[in-house]
Design a protein around this motif. Structure first.
Motif, mmCIF file in Angstrom:
data_model
loop_
_atom_site.group_PDB
_atom_site.id
_atom_site.type_symbol
_atom_site.label_atom_id
_atom_site.label_comp_id
_atom_site.label_asym_id
_atom_site.label_seq_id
_atom_site.Cartn_x
_atom_site.Cartn_y
_atom_site.Cartn_z
ATOM 1 N N ASN A 201 0.831 -1.209 0.000
ATOM 2 C CA ASN A 201 0.000 0.000 0.000
ATOM 3 C C ASN A 201 0.865 1.259 0.000
ATOM 4 O O ASN A 201 0.575 2.231 -0.700
ATOM 5 N N THR A 202 1.947 1.238 0.792
ATOM 6 C CA THR A 202 2.867 2.377 0.832
ATOM 7 C C THR A 202 3.550 2.567 -0.511
ATOM 8 O O THR A 202 3.597 3.679 -1.056
ATOM 9 N N THR A 203 4.086 1.477 -1.071
ATOM 10 C CA THR A 203 4.771 1.548 -2.361
ATOM 11 C C THR A 203 3.842 2.046 -3.460
ATOM 12 O O THR A 203 4.194 2.934 -4.245
ATOM 13 N N GLN A 204 2.643 1.490 -3.515
ATOM 14 C CA GLN A 204 1.703 1.846 -4.576
ATOM 15 C C GLN A 204 1.224 3.288 -4.451
ATOM 16 O O GLN A 204 1.050 3.983 -5.473
ATOM 17 N N ILE A 277 -5.409 -2.757 -8.932
ATOM 18 C CA ILE A 277 -5.183 -2.756 -7.488
ATOM 19 C C ILE A 277 -6.170 -1.798 -6.843
ATOM 20 O O ILE A 277 -6.779 -0.956 -7.510
ATOM 21 N N ASP A 278 -6.311 -1.924 -5.547
ATOM 22 C CA ASP A 278 -7.213 -1.060 -4.792
ATOM 23 C C ASP A 278 -6.473 -0.585 -3.543
ATOM 24 O O ASP A 278 -6.259 -1.356 -2.610
ATOM 25 N N ILE A 279 -6.068 0.669 -3.536
ATOM 26 C CA ILE A 279 -5.324 1.223 -2.405
ATOM 27 C C ILE A 279 -6.315 1.721 -1.360
ATOM 28 O O ILE A 279 -7.157 2.576 -1.662
ATOM 29 N N PRO A 280 -6.255 1.216 -0.137
ATOM 30 C CA PRO A 280 -7.191 1.698 0.897
ATOM 31 C C PRO A 280 -6.894 3.143 1.283
ATOM 32 O O PRO A 280 -5.790 3.645 1.064
ATOM 33 N N ASP A 281 -7.867 3.805 1.863
ATOM 34 C CA ASP A 281 -7.694 5.203 2.261
ATOM 35 C C ASP A 281 -6.879 5.347 3.542
ATOM 36 O O ASP A 281 -6.339 6.419 3.810
ATOM 37 N N ASP A 282 -6.799 4.273 4.332
ATOM 38 C CA ASP A 282 -6.050 4.324 5.586
ATOM 39 C C ASP A 282 -5.186 3.075 5.722
ATOM 40 O O ASP A 282 -5.674 1.953 5.505
#
Length: 316
Positions: A201-204, A277-282
């Motif tokens: 998630n951080t990388t994306q 991909i799906d990056i979460p908001d938190d």
């Protein structure tokens, strides 16, 4: 990412795999290292290369995860089923998917570990390695003669995967330094997809931000190269200073302007669809992922082919 100073090699076996069946060798006994020095050498060869790996994967299958062969075999080893027999099954599985004519012969090592530290927890793990290329070494014998040998070093592993038996889905790290024509290691032998965790998630999120600034904002003439460089720095600084990521907070603090925030949200939606991909908001921010991504967030203003300005601070 991982730490192995306190880890223990529980079991180790090796086989020789060849496209020529007559040259393949299947071992029937475990290797027992003689002392702590040998164990440390083995850990440096087989675990040290994973320290720099920050992309995490998990097992995958198009129909049912239980049909993923390596998932079932690694799970059986974790459940303390016969390690030697399961290592032979891994050998057979690898040989079955090794169909490309450019695939090389190699030595197959399968290692069971205990107490590998990852994300503040200690886990058992399974390492699988295929060594195709060996280093040249020189030794001096007792008669002062030079002896030339080939062997395995920790400089670069050809193909490897480390399966951490954390909470399911297991966390997997992959090394594949091979010809792109033979991507069977990740796609067919292991069969994985990116894991939806704080590391990726951080990388994306950083990749998304960089692409937005470089591709989307650069199309507007009012966004100068200085502004883009300053925004790249500001984005990385946000990730460095925060422990947790919130998409709304990030947009307000970094993008600031309502019209830029709106364009960023639109770009994010399209970018996620294109990359599937799906990056979460938190999510919790991964420091190691930030450090690695920060290296490519180079804020360079190219004036022409001979002059570049490297921006290390804000636009001022």
């Amino acid at each position: 990412m991982i730490e192995f100073n306190e880890s223990i090699i529980d079991k180790l076996i090796f086989h020789k795999i060849s496209t020529n069946g007559n040259l393949s060798i299947v071992n029937n006994k475990l290797y027992k290292y003689k002392n702590e020095e040998e164990e440390n050498i083995l850990k440096n060869i087989f675990l040290k290369p994973f320290i720099s790996q920050i992309t995490t994967y998990e097992f995958n299958h198009e129909i049912d995860l239980n049909l993923n062969i390596l998932f079932q075999l690694s799970k059986s080893i974790y459940d303390d089923e016969d390690f030697i027999e399961k290592s032979k099954d891994i050998f057979t599985h690898l040989k079955t998917v090794s169909k490309h004519p450019n695939i090389k012969d190699g030595d197959l090592f399968i290692v069971k570990y205990e107490d590998i530290l990852f994300n503040n927890g200690y886990y058992e793990a399974l390492g699988i390695y295929k060594i195709e290329n060996k280093e040249n070494f020189i030794e001096i014998d007792s008669n002062k003669n030079l002896i030339f040998k080939k062997g395995i070093s920790n400089k670069k592993l050809d193909k490897a995967c480390l399966i951490l038996f954390a909470n399911k889905p297991y966390t997997i790290f992959i090394i594949d330094n091979a010809n792109k024509d033979t991507e069977y290691w990740k796609d067919e032998f292991i069969n994985v997809k990116l894991k939806n965790d704080f590391i990726n998630n951080t990388t994306q999120s950083l990749q998304l931000t960089r692409d937005f600034i470089k591709e989307e904002l650069s199309q507007q003439s009012k966004n100068s190269k200085v502004d883009q460089a300053a925004l790249l720095n500001k984005s990385v600084q946000f990730f460095k200073e925060k422990d947790n990521f919130n998409m709304g907070e990030f947009a307000n603090e970094v993008m600031e302007q309502p019209e830029v925030i709106e364009r960023f949200n639109q770009y994010k939606s399209v970018w996620q669809q294109e990359h599937e991909i799906d990056i979460p908001d938190d999510f919790t921010i991964s420091d190691s992922a930030v450090k690695k991504q920060a290296r490519i967030f180079k804020s360079v203003i190219k004036l022409d082919k001979n002059f570049h300005i490297y921006v290390h601070g804000n636009s001022d």
